[in-house]
Design an enzyme around this catalytic site. Sequence first.
Site, mmCIF file in Angstrom:
data_model
loop_
_atom_site.group_PDB
_atom_site.id
_atom_site.type_symbol
_atom_site.label_atom_id
_atom_site.label_comp_id
_atom_site.label_asym_id
_atom_site.label_seq_id
_atom_site.Cartn_x
_atom_site.Cartn_y
_atom_site.Cartn_z
ATOM 1 N N ARG A 60 0.145 -0.129 7.152
ATOM 2 C CA ARG A 60 -0.044 1.309 7.288
ATOM 3 C C ARG A 60 -1.394 1.542 7.949
ATOM 4 O O ARG A 60 -2.343 0.787 7.709
ATOM 5 C CB ARG A 60 -0.035 2.010 5.923
ATOM 6 C CG ARG A 60 1.343 2.166 5.303
ATOM 7 C CD ARG A 60 2.195 3.188 6.074
ATOM 8 N NE ARG A 60 3.495 3.406 5.468
ATOM 9 C CZ ARG A 60 4.618 2.774 5.812
ATOM 10 N NH1 ARG A 60 4.601 1.862 6.764
ATOM 11 N NH2 ARG A 60 5.756 3.077 5.225
ATOM 12 N N GLU A 72 -0.214 9.307 12.656
ATOM 13 C CA GLU A 72 0.953 8.971 13.485
ATOM 14 C C GLU A 72 1.671 10.257 13.830
ATOM 15 O O GLU A 72 1.815 11.109 12.962
ATOM 16 C CB GLU A 72 1.899 8.034 12.720
ATOM 17 C CG GLU A 72 1.319 6.650 12.602
ATOM 18 C CD GLU A 72 2.286 5.608 12.060
ATOM 19 O OE1 GLU A 72 3.485 5.907 11.943
ATOM 20 O OE2 GLU A 72 1.833 4.511 11.758
ATOM 21 N N HIS A 116 4.956 2.018 15.659
ATOM 22 C CA HIS A 116 5.581 1.887 14.331
ATOM 23 C C HIS A 116 7.049 1.427 14.447
ATOM 24 O O HIS A 116 7.969 2.100 13.972
ATOM 25 C CB HIS A 116 5.506 3.217 13.550
ATOM 26 C CG HIS A 116 5.658 3.012 12.065
ATOM 27 N ND1 HIS A 116 5.006 3.760 11.125
ATOM 28 C CD2 HIS A 116 6.403 2.123 11.355
ATOM 29 C CE1 HIS A 116 5.340 3.357 9.909
ATOM 30 N NE2 HIS A 116 6.201 2.355 10.026
#
Length: 326
Positions: A242, A271, A290
């Site tokens: 993360r 993000e 991602h």
Amino acid sequence: MKDRVGWTVLYLNPATPDLYEVMREETPPGLDLLFLESWQPAEVNAKLPRADAFLIADAALTADMIQHASKLRMVQHQGVGYERIDAKALAKAGVPLALCPAGMAEAVGEHTVLLILAALKRLVAAHESMVAGRWLMWELRPSTRNLHGKTVGLIGFGRTGRGVAKCLRGFDVRVIAHDPYITLSDREKSEFGVALVTKATLLHEADIVSLHVPLTPETRHLIGKAELGQMKASAVLVNVSRGGVIDQDAVYEALRDRRIMAAALDVYSPEPLPAGHPLTRLDNVVLTPHVAAGTLDAFRTKMRFALGNIARAMSGEEPLERVPGT
Ligand code: NAD
């Protein structure tokens, strides 16, 4: 026998028609899929109360949304990192939250090895120079490295850490891991070819430092200025966990000042990473959006598990991979 009443499953992330088709193919009888055309509040609010179950990828699930979902009986997450889902509000509402580890360790393991190799061999610079009509046959050599013979340090040795260790067999590397919450049997140590070490030893000895921890108050900024200072100047930092696990500004500065050799990142804060972010202007980073667990193969495996788990809950069984307390 009582007639079984079907469940409506709302997929709480707008995706693509191809992915919806995979989901339809993997939907067990008795479940109806409901998709979002957009992330507009009016549409989301109209669809929340129609759902018996949510299937959710990276979208935030707030207490307000949960309250608005009057029929909700289960939330199935598509992955395992659920820090954006209000698990306390679900527990209060008596709604179980289930995770989906299926298909992940392999996809994340492969992606991590891809990122390590791309960073060591400067794949992006090689490709971009070719596209720009430049032939850097000699120029790239001084700044590229083999993976062979290196020490790979994995911080967090759960599913994805182990997935990486499995993928690394065959590369002739030394694998060390730091995870204070586990012990490994001798059989596991030899199966994964790994030795558990302290964080300080890992940062000091690893040529590649790869992060595989959940984002928690304890792991936030696990890699900051001090930790970067303990890494080798030739080290590569890989983050597929993360964004918040690293201090992104400190990592940017270390890369800019060449205090570490390179970084390969799949996750960011925030993000999406804003267009034109300083990280995108460095020549010693490899960036992916991602997607570590996001292959089509992994998506199908996940959907089979996730939708199967919702069907399981619908038939009155305990869902698999339920988050304790929900
Ligand atoms: P996991 O729960 O199987 O393993 C996490 C490991 O981290 C555990 O063994 C735990 O003991 C360890 N850990 C916790 N705190 C630690 C600390 N302070 N120091 C060292 N180790 C610590 O989880 P996983 O399946 O390996 O996934 C890890 C995270 O990766 C997820 O929580 C998710 O956020 C992220 N993830 C990202 C993607 C992606 O597409 N980029 C895909 C899957 C998972």
